[in-house]
Design a protein around this motif. Structure first.
Motif: not given
Length: 112
Positions: A89-93, A36-39, A78-87, A19-25
């Motif tokens: 989080d963005s969907q409140s899952i 900011a990019w959309t989901p 690892a980046e794919s896992i990060w994306w899945l975590s970010s996605l 989440r912190k990294i995604r906020e920086k992006y």
């Protein structure tokens, strides 16, 4: 739990750090694109990286040409896992709960 630099990282830590990294992006995207990019854009970025995982595995298995400038398979997974975590989080899952439910369903389904 995930292993990271010789330590164990739990899913909640993964979610928090992601989440912190995604906020920086998002701040970089605001500067670059004015928003900011959309989901949906995040999902497309994930799919691109997931495709690269496939290509890198093909290259490792000898069925796709390699390029010395290609990212490593480890990095792209690892980046794919990060994306899945970010996605998630963005969907409140709740990723931990979702993974637990999924794993339990597969264990029950495949239990003889």
């Amino acid at each position: 739990m995930f292993f990271y630099g010789g330590i164990i990282m739990d899913i909640n830590e993964l979610t928090d750090r992601s989440r912190k990294i995604r906020e920086k992006y998002h701040r970089l995207e605001l500067k670059q694109d004015g928003h900011a990019w959309t989901p949906e854009q995040d999902a497309l970025a994930f799919l691109t990286d997931a495709g690269l995982v496939g290509r890198l595995i093909m290259a490792q298995e000898g069925s796709w040409p390699t390029d010395s400038n290609d990212p490593t398979l480890e990095y792209k997974i690892a980046e794919s896992i990060w994306w899945l975590s970010s996605l998630a989080d963005s969907q409140s899952i709740d990723l931990e709960s979702a993974m637990d439910k999924f794993l339990k369903s597969r264990e029950e389904h495949l239990d003889d």
